[in-house]
Design an enzyme around this catalytic site. Structure first.
Site, PDB file in Angstrom:
ATOM      1  N   VAL A  22       0.826  -1.208   0.000  1.00  0.00           N
ATOM      2  CA  VAL A  22       0.000   0.000   0.000  1.00  0.00           C
ATOM      3  C   VAL A  22       0.860   1.257   0.000  1.00  0.00           C
ATOM      4  O   VAL A  22       0.688   2.155  -0.827  1.00  0.00           O
ATOM      5  CB  VAL A  22      -0.945   0.008   1.221  1.00  0.00           C
ATOM      6  CG1 VAL A  22      -1.748   1.306   1.270  1.00  0.00           C
ATOM      7  CG2 VAL A  22      -1.868  -1.191   1.179  1.00  0.00           C
ATOM      8  N   ASP A  48      10.045   3.433   6.669  1.00  0.00           N
ATOM      9  CA  ASP A  48       9.823   2.042   7.044  1.00  0.00           C
ATOM     10  C   ASP A  48      10.997   1.584   7.901  1.00  0.00           C
ATOM     11  O   ASP A  48      12.109   2.106   7.776  1.00  0.00           O
ATOM     12  CB  ASP A  48       9.706   1.158   5.799  1.00  0.00           C
ATOM     13  CG  ASP A  48       8.941  -0.132   6.069  1.00  0.00           C
ATOM     14  OD1 ASP A  48       7.840  -0.299   5.509  1.00  0.00           O
ATOM     15  OD2 ASP A  48       9.430  -0.980   6.848  1.00  0.00           O
ATOM     16  N   ARG A  53      13.913  -3.730   2.525  1.00  0.00           N
ATOM     17  CA  ARG A  53      12.891  -3.162   1.635  1.00  0.00           C
ATOM     18  C   ARG A  53      13.295  -1.761   1.176  1.00  0.00           C
ATOM     19  O   ARG A  53      13.169  -1.420  -0.008  1.00  0.00           O
ATOM     20  CB  ARG A  53      11.553  -3.113   2.378  1.00  0.00           C
ATOM     21  CG  ARG A  53      10.430  -2.363   1.681  1.00  0.00           C
ATOM     22  CD  ARG A  53       9.997  -3.047   0.419  1.00  0.00           C
ATOM     23  NE  ARG A  53       8.753  -2.480  -0.099  1.00  0.00           N
ATOM     24  CZ  ARG A  53       8.333  -2.616  -1.342  1.00  0.00           C
ATOM     25  NH1 ARG A  53       9.049  -3.310  -2.213  1.00  0.00           N
ATOM     26  NH2 ARG A  53       7.195  -2.084  -1.730  1.00  0.00           N
ATOM     27  N   THR A 140      -6.728  -0.975   7.282  1.00  0.00           N
ATOM     28  CA  THR A 140      -8.068  -1.492   7.537  1.00  0.00           C
ATOM     29  C   THR A 140      -8.300  -1.655   9.035  1.00  0.00           C
ATOM     30  O   THR A 140      -7.478  -2.260   9.738  1.00  0.00           O
ATOM     31  CB  THR A 140      -8.264  -2.834   6.833  1.00  0.00           C
ATOM     32  OG1 THR A 140      -8.059  -2.669   5.436  1.00  0.00           O
ATOM     33  CG2 THR A 140      -9.666  -3.376   7.073  1.00  0.00           C
ATOM     34  N   CYS A 280      -6.695  -9.161   2.974  1.00  0.00           N
ATOM     35  CA  CYS A 280      -7.982  -8.453   3.047  1.00  0.00           C
ATOM     36  C   CYS A 280      -9.150  -9.390   3.290  1.00  0.00           C
ATOM     37  O   CYS A 280      -9.738  -9.397   4.365  1.00  0.00           O
ATOM     38  CB  CYS A 280      -8.208  -7.658   1.755  1.00  0.00           C
ATOM     39  SG  CYS A 280      -7.233  -6.146   1.632  1.00  0.00           S
ATOM     40  N   ARG A 352       1.229 -13.543   1.970  1.00  0.00           N
ATOM     41  CA  ARG A 352       0.599 -13.242   3.257  1.00  0.00           C
ATOM     42  C   ARG A 352      -0.682 -14.057   3.432  1.00  0.00           C
ATOM     43  O   ARG A 352      -1.560 -14.032   2.587  1.00  0.00           O
ATOM     44  CB  ARG A 352       0.289 -11.752   3.371  1.00  0.00           C
ATOM     45  CG  ARG A 352       1.509 -10.859   3.480  1.00  0.00           C
ATOM     46  CD  ARG A 352       1.126  -9.391   3.447  1.00  0.00           C
ATOM     47  NE  ARG A 352       0.577  -9.009   2.152  1.00  0.00           N
ATOM     48  CZ  ARG A 352       0.066  -7.808   1.886  1.00  0.00           C
ATOM     49  NH1 ARG A 352       0.021  -6.880   2.831  1.00  0.00           N
ATOM     50  NH2 ARG A 352      -0.394  -7.528   0.687  1.00  0.00           N
TER      51      ARG A 352
END
Length: 446
Positions: A22, A48, A53, A140, A280, A352
């Site tokens: 995201v 981050d 990454r 979320t 999700c 994931r």
């Protein structure tokens, strides 16, 4: 009470906390967008804690395959960092961190709380600003979480008052990993805020990167609820066809043929049975069911759908073994199983909450010898996260008893049956979880 003005959109500093599926596309999209305006002095920071990454992003590489522009590391207004000091003096903070569930399927807000504390500390450490601080959440959550969990952290640590010295907003992510037809700019965006002035500001901010519709909602709670409902609806629809697959298997009826026939009616919405994992659909429903039970209502339908979908991996593995044993008169060795595909969805490297791991575990519990291959998944990540070894396709042996095509990767679609025959023996079974293979007596389609 002090009422500070909102930041100047073209002369400010924006920090995106979290550089995953995201956050990284958001960061790069904002940097690229502001570069189009000669008058812009706005700088973008991607924050981050995961150094590996960040090193990839600084080198213009993205292991998630969501960023297509390989020159984003050359943007002069963009900085990726893990240094807390480099996010100080930011005017806008966008928090895009994971919100998983724990082992009991309860919301786990550890990353969200850490990110919110980080932002609060940054605001406190920054120089006095004439502008109001804007904090936007994309993670979320259940309805009310931003205001009940995050806002008190911000107000307590900074000493600032809501809608006068700081404002908050909520704009849920709708990322669909691996989908080249629905990128960030193409997906309709929901925006909400703690006051109308901030709502208009957030609308203008996202208008710089979103080409699709931006939809204003009346409150943060409505936006939070809409996000979880989007995925609950999909979860329940898939649960329905999964249950149908279980029933029709016992009735010896082809689920695929039944769904194709039903789809001949104009208002039938066709879903495909299969595994429901990921960040999700397999997680978000638990956020609403948790909050529902807090306010005194036990949700029956949502949890029933979750139970069905969470049990599909075990059912597919168990049924596969039963079907294989029907054709096998005598067992002299372990049943050899090949699982093709490990990611939670097709054509992307995202592992994931993949439910293939549960299928793998079930086969092992039956004493099977199990090999797994996947052209997209990172073998080191799979080994580290799930303690499962991925084989390369050239390493897999022939004469598997059961071959499960678990993920609808393009690599597996429309392969001639001669390809699958190289892995099989005369009693073998091919399990087509997603219905992507052509019909053949060897194949069981859900």
């Amino acid at each position: 009470m002090i009422f500070k003005p909102l930041p100047n959109l073209f002369n400010c500093k924006i920090t995106v906390v979290g550089q995953g599926y995201v956050g990284a596309p958001l960061t790069v999209s904002f940097a690229e967008s502001f570069l189009k305006y000669k008058e812009s002095k706005t700088n973008i920071v991607g924050f981050d804690n995961f150094e590996k990454r960040l090193d990839q992003l600084k080198d213009g590489k993205d292991c998630t395959k969501e960023l297509k522009n390989k020159r984003f590391n050359k943007f002069k207004n963009l900085n990726f960092t893990s240094n807390f000091l480099e996010i100080n003096d930011s005017d806008i903070y966008i928090i895009a961190v994971p919100t998983p569930v724990d082992n009991c399927n309860k919301p786990d807000f550890i990353y969200l709380k850490e990110a919110t504390n980080l932002v609060a500390d940054s605001i406190t450490s920054s120089k006095d600003s004439d502008n109001r601080k804007i904090i936007i959440f994309e993670s979320t959550v259940y309805p009310g979480a931003s205001e009940e969990i995050c806002l008190p952290i911000l107000e307590t640590k900074t000493g600032m008052k809501l809608n006068s010295e700081l404002s908050i907003g909520y704009s849920p992510e709708r990322v669909n990993p691996g989908d080249n037809n629905h990128r960030l700019k193409d997906i309709n965006k929901l925006v909400s805020a703690s006051d109308k002035q901030t709502l208009d500001f957030i609308y203008e901010l996202y208008s710089l990167i979103i080409e699709a519709e931006i939809y204003k909602v009346s409150s943060i709670r409505v936006a939070e609820a809409a996000k979880v409902v989007e995925n609950i609806q999909r979860d329940l629809n898939i649960a329905l066809v999964n249950e149908l697959a279980i029933i029709f298997e016992r009735l010896n009826i082809s689920t695929t043929e039944v769904l194709n026939a039903a789809a001949s009616k104009w208002n039938f919405v066709k879903y495909q049975p299969g595994l429901v994992g990921g960040h999700c659909i397999g997680v978000d429903p638990y956020y609403l069911t948790y909050k529902s039970e807090v306010v005194g209502y036990h949700p029956e339908v949502i949890l029933a759908g979750r139970r069905i979908n969470d049990s599909m991996s075990e059912w597919i593995a168990t049924t596969s073994i039963k079907k294989y044993l029907k054709n096998k008169k005598r067992l002299s060795n372990k049943i050899k199983v090949l699982i093709m595909g490990f990611t939670y969805k097709s054509n992307c490297p995202d592992i994931r909450n993949t439910k293939v791991k549960d299928m793998y575990k079930t086969f092992l519990e039956f004493g099977c010898d199990v090999h797994v291959v996947d052209p997209y998944a990172d073998s080191n990540e799979v080994l580290e996260r799930y303690d499962i070894k991925l084989f390369r396709e050239e390493e897999i042996i022939s004469n598997y008893d059961i071959v499960v095509v678990a993920v609808a990767h393009n690599d597996y679609k429309n392969r001639p049956f001669t390809f699958w025959e190289t892995f099989l023996n005369k009693n073998s079974l091919v399990v087509d979880v997603k219905g992507i293979l052509k019909d053949h007596p060897f194949i069981w389609k859900l």
